[in-house]
Write an enzyme that holds these catalytic residues in place. Sequence first.
Site, PDB file in Angstrom:
ATOM      1  N   HIS A 152      77.100 -37.959  60.966  1.00  0.00           N
ATOM      2  CA  HIS A 152      77.947 -37.574  61.884  1.00  0.00           C
ATOM      3  C   HIS A 152      78.121 -37.813  63.145  1.00  0.00           C
ATOM      4  O   HIS A 152      76.482 -38.113  63.671  1.00  0.00           O
ATOM      5  CB  HIS A 152      78.384 -35.539  61.779  1.00  0.00           C
ATOM      6  CG  HIS A 152      78.947 -35.165  60.276  1.00  0.00           C
ATOM      7  ND1 HIS A 152      79.102 -34.444  60.004  1.00  0.00           N
ATOM      8  CD2 HIS A 152      79.979 -35.874  59.094  1.00  0.00           C
ATOM      9  CE1 HIS A 152      79.104 -34.424  58.841  1.00  0.00           C
ATOM     10  NE2 HIS A 152      80.503 -35.498  58.478  1.00  0.00           N
ATOM     11  N   HIS A 162      79.410 -41.710  55.030  1.00  0.00           N
ATOM     12  CA  HIS A 162      77.536 -41.004  54.728  1.00  0.00           C
ATOM     13  C   HIS A 162      77.297 -42.357  53.804  1.00  0.00           C
ATOM     14  O   HIS A 162      75.995 -42.383  53.327  1.00  0.00           O
ATOM     15  CB  HIS A 162      78.057 -40.247  54.566  1.00  0.00           C
ATOM     16  CG  HIS A 162      78.598 -39.563  55.666  1.00  0.00           C
ATOM     17  ND1 HIS A 162      78.050 -39.259  56.684  1.00  0.00           N
ATOM     18  CD2 HIS A 162      79.286 -38.012  55.342  1.00  0.00           C
ATOM     19  CE1 HIS A 162      78.609 -37.664  57.756  1.00  0.00           C
ATOM     20  NE2 HIS A 162      79.735 -37.151  56.484  1.00  0.00           N
ATOM     21  N   HIS A 176      85.925 -40.935  55.101  1.00  0.00           N
ATOM     22  CA  HIS A 176      84.681 -40.304  56.049  1.00  0.00           C
ATOM     23  C   HIS A 176      83.604 -40.337  55.397  1.00  0.00           C
ATOM     24  O   HIS A 176      82.796 -41.091  55.750  1.00  0.00           O
ATOM     25  CB  HIS A 176      85.568 -39.207  56.805  1.00  0.00           C
ATOM     26  CG  HIS A 176      84.366 -38.364  56.596  1.00  0.00           C
ATOM     27  ND1 HIS A 176      83.728 -38.041  58.284  1.00  0.00           N
ATOM     28  CD2 HIS A 176      83.066 -37.853  56.411  1.00  0.00           C
ATOM     29  CE1 HIS A 176      82.537 -37.272  58.889  1.00  0.00           C
ATOM     30  NE2 HIS A 176      82.059 -36.273  57.526  1.00  0.00           N
ATOM     31  N   GLU A 177      83.695 -39.964  53.799  1.00  0.00           N
ATOM     32  CA  GLU A 177      82.769 -39.829  53.135  1.00  0.00           C
ATOM     33  C   GLU A 177      81.240 -41.040  53.010  1.00  0.00           C
ATOM     34  O   GLU A 177      80.788 -41.408  53.042  1.00  0.00           O
ATOM     35  CB  GLU A 177      82.931 -38.936  51.907  1.00  0.00           C
ATOM     36  CG  GLU A 177      83.416 -37.555  52.070  1.00  0.00           C
ATOM     37  CD  GLU A 177      82.585 -37.026  53.015  1.00  0.00           C
ATOM     38  OE1 GLU A 177      83.024 -35.673  53.415  1.00  0.00           O
ATOM     39  OE2 GLU A 177      81.394 -37.219  52.673  1.00  0.00           O
TER      40      GLU A 177
END
Lengths: 365, 83
Positions: free
Chosen positions: A126, A120, A116-117
Amino acid sequence: YTLPGWRKYNLTYRIINYTPDMARAAVDEAIQEGLEVWSKVTPLKFTKISKGIADIMIAFRTRVHGRCPRYFDGPLGVLGHAFPPGPGLGGDTHFDEDENWTKDGAGFNLFLVAAHEFGHALGLSHSNDQTALMFPNYVSLDPRKYPLSQDDINGIQSIYGLPKEPAKPKEPTIPHACDPDLTFDAITTFRREVMFFKGRHLWRIYYDITDVEFELIASFWPSLPADLQAAYENPRDKILVFKDENFWMIRGYAVLPDYPKSIHTLGFPGRVKKIDAAVCDKTTRKTYFFVGIWCWRFDEMTQTMDKGFPQRVVKHFPGISIRVDAAFQYKGFFFFSRGSKQFEYDIKTKNITRIMRTNTWFQCK
Amino acid sequence: FPLVRMTENEENMQLAQAYLNQFYSLEIEGNHLVQSKNRSLIDDKIREMQAFFGLTVTGKLDSNTLEIMKTPRCGVPDVGQYG
């Protein structure tokens, strides 16, 4: 929600520190797999570096930390954060060390949070799609399943495009025992056998029995990689096999848990990135490691490297002025192989006693 | 005198404000307003957050909204401040 991404496909990452919650190798794996989630669907490639400044600097931090403008809040709450592509803090990814990081379903799965990170760090914001990996709240998915939703894939491909067509995989070649140019990746004794490793295969011979067996390495040890680089049998009835900066310990036909480990835990300096060959002298219980033109000596009893090493191979084994591909001990002699040649060596008198082809063991006509 | 304990509502509102500060730029937009606890701005932010998470958009701190705010999550802001 996407931002302009990195202006290059080949990105580097560096793990600055490790959480004590997981084995080091498990953290490496979770981070690598977290990045592979994205490289599978884009042209991006990720290379791990162990020093200097990487595009994506990864660290486990708590509360207020360094120059980072965001902070962590102790257990639960915020699990991690990352910064969009760019110089300096750009791409950097931090995990809250106050969380319990795991590689399975308990606690917080590092692979899932990392993937997930890294979204970014690659330019994704998001998503409000509840099935998306880029949905902000932690969802305990099955880490063995591919975690990207179509929403995630659309987002990342809108920045970097589709993966490049992989070159057609070369058919794996099958080595032939009596090929005059046969070379070995590694050789080791194993109780009353000698094993010769080559690519995905190995040959086994038994003391004083003429027949030769040809097997897939994976049929004994499925978790081992192909193209090993060194192997030896230690005085405790175990085999150690080496590839790049990793080594595995094998007892019988089981790879011991908690492996691979880093070769640096044996005492090699950081600059050593791979081992060419290894052999343990059954009499002195000292293991010789060959790296290029250098050799190290490891005391199997104290589990430490002997002082005074590395030494040049030719200094310690006069006459052996070659880089060693593979080495093993058989009936008291050391056997060094290099390319298609093999040198029988008397370690007491310190001289070469015979020069043979590497595959004389296979009764080739 | 014993310290007056914050009521549960006050605790929840404090949690909500911290959450909206961090992920929905309440503080930046509210600036000095937040000092005067401008409810309508907070209600707007709650509505924005409820819309993002697919909750019923009420602008009120109901139990579903609070539950989402208490779920472990990523520290990157949801919309707007990313970048």
